[in-house]
Enzyme design. Structure first.
Site, PDB file in Angstrom:
ATOM      1  N   ARG A  92       0.832  -1.202   0.000  1.00 50.56           N
ATOM      2  CA  ARG A  92       0.000   0.000   0.000  1.00 50.56           C
ATOM      3  C   ARG A  92       0.869   1.255   0.000  1.00 50.56           C
ATOM      4  NH1 ARG A  92       0.967   2.190   4.741  1.00 50.56           N
ATOM      5  NH2 ARG A  92       1.369   0.858   6.535  1.00 50.56           N
ATOM      6  N   GLY A  94       1.511   5.218   1.622  1.00 49.69           N
ATOM      7  CA  GLY A  94       1.537   5.739   2.985  1.00 49.69           C
ATOM      8  C   GLY A  94       2.740   5.264   3.776  1.00 49.69           C
ATOM      9  N   THR A  97       2.210   1.942   9.936  1.00 52.55           N
ATOM     10  CA  THR A  97       1.031   1.867  10.796  1.00 52.55           C
ATOM     11  C   THR A  97       1.034   0.533  11.531  1.00 52.55           C
ATOM     12  OG1 THR A  97      -1.350   2.304  10.913  1.00 52.55           O
ATOM     13  CG2 THR A  97      -0.603   0.869   9.143  1.00 52.55           C
ATOM     14  N   HIS A  99      -1.586  -2.714  13.187  1.00 49.40           N
ATOM     15  CA  HIS A  99      -2.878  -3.379  13.323  1.00 49.40           C
ATOM     16  C   HIS A  99      -2.825  -4.307  14.531  1.00 49.40           C
ATOM     17  CE1 HIS A  99      -3.919  -1.791   9.464  1.00 49.40           C
ATOM     18  NE2 HIS A  99      -3.022  -2.514   8.827  1.00 49.40           N
ATOM     19  N   SER A 159      -6.949   5.051  10.092  1.00 47.57           N
ATOM     20  CA  SER A 159      -5.894   5.251   9.093  1.00 47.57           C
ATOM     21  C   SER A 159      -6.332   4.647   7.769  1.00 47.57           C
ATOM     22  CB  SER A 159      -4.593   4.580   9.562  1.00 47.57           C
ATOM     23  OG  SER A 159      -4.173   5.107  10.809  1.00 47.57           O
ATOM     24  N   GLY A 161      -4.711   3.554   3.842  1.00 52.14           N
ATOM     25  CA  GLY A 161      -3.594   3.375   2.913  1.00 52.14           C
ATOM     26  C   GLY A 161      -4.026   2.465   1.786  1.00 52.14           C
ATOM     27  N   GLY A 172      -6.624  -0.643   2.301  1.00 48.81           N
ATOM     28  CA  GLY A 172      -7.798   0.120   2.692  1.00 48.81           C
ATOM     29  C   GLY A 172      -7.664   0.880   3.989  1.00 48.81           C
ATOM     30  N   ALA A 174      -8.232   1.206   8.559  1.00 55.22           N
ATOM     31  CA  ALA A 174      -8.225   0.565   9.875  1.00 55.22           C
ATOM     32  C   ALA A 174      -8.878   1.521  10.862  1.00 55.22           C
ATOM     33  CB  ALA A 174      -6.804   0.227  10.306  1.00 55.22           C
ATOM     34  N   CYS A 190       1.925   6.741  11.031  1.00 51.30           N
ATOM     35  CA  CYS A 190       1.784   7.456   9.754  1.00 51.30           C
ATOM     36  C   CYS A 190       2.914   8.449   9.517  1.00 51.30           C
ATOM     37  CB  CYS A 190       0.433   8.176   9.681  1.00 51.30           C
ATOM     38  SG  CYS A 190      -0.975   7.124  10.050  1.00 51.30           S
TER      39      CYS A 190
END
Length: 242
Positions: A92, A94, A97, A99, A159, A161, A172, A174, A190
């Protein structure tokens, strides 16, 4: 459901106009497996008469986007291993990040030929999906010019991305529902120094029904994208899935 026929040799086959979208909710899936699934689904999307919204969760994982600066990862490999956090490269856009369980991750596999081939516009539409979902809970989500994602009183709650191949979107968003925000100490989220991450649970100071949030996202996705929900991806014939 039958698949579209092949175009005659030498002709360019027009994109199949989507009848609506389907939802796939596979539960807790490793980031690497989810990325592999997306690659496969992107290849298959041109043959389907529908878009697909994947909603799932990931075990703790830091994802490294194409624009990530290495100094935005703050913890050593040993510290990450001790905390049970995996690191994974991502296709992606960006920056970096994270998860973790309690976060609703959404991967829209969408044919952008029907959204003006405008990835930036599509990103803004996804922000509106999340803003409307937050509004269902009395939270005022906003977007910030020049930044991606959704914010509540200056704190980042979601977020985004994206990636695109042959005008099919993948990766996508989160949305933080009730995930452990302490994990974000491992990164500069980010790539934005001083950013404060938040969640729906923290903002509302109460437990949040994750399933209800997912249902809200599905509803608002259909409204914003102007596509009817056709049902679950699991309900279609295997021949159409593959």
């Amino acid at each position: 459901m039958s698949q579209p026929s092949e175009a005659p040799y030498g002709e360019v086959k027009p994109p199949v106009i989507p009848q609506g979208f389907r939802v796939w909710r596979p539960g807790l899936v490793s980031y690497r497996d989810a990325q592999a699934h997306q690659e496969n689904l992107v290849n298959r999307r041109p043959q389907w008469p529908f878009d697909l919204l994947i909603l799932l969760e990931h075990p703790p994982v830091i994802t490294i986007g194409r624009n990530t600066r290495q100094d935005n990862l703050l913890w050593s490999a040993e510290a990450l291993q001790a905390a049970g956090i995996e690191c994974s490269a991502s296709r992606r856009g960006g920056d970096i990040t994270l998860h973790a369980p309690g976060q609703l991750v959404g991967y829209p596999i969408v044919d952008l030929n029907h959204y003006q081939r405008d990835l930036h516009r599509f990103l803004r539409l996804l922000e509106q999906v999340l803003i409307r979902t937050l509004a269902d809970y009395g939270l005022v989500g906003t977007s910030i010019p020049g930044k991606t994602g959704v914010w509540v009183d200056g704190r980042k709650i979601a977020s985004i991305g994206l990636a695109v191949r042959h005008w099919i979107s993948y990766h996508g968003f989160a949305l933080n529902i009730d995930n452990d925000l302490a994990y974000f100490r491992a990164i500069i989220p980010c790539g934005l120094p001083g950013i404060t991450m938040t969640s729906m649970g923290r903002e509302l100071d109460r437990p949040i029904d994750r399933n209800a949030v997912a249902e809200g996202v599905i509803h608002h996705f259909g409204d914003i994208m102007q596509r009817p929900l056709l049902g679950s991806y699991d309900d279609i014939p295997t021949t159409t899935q593959t």
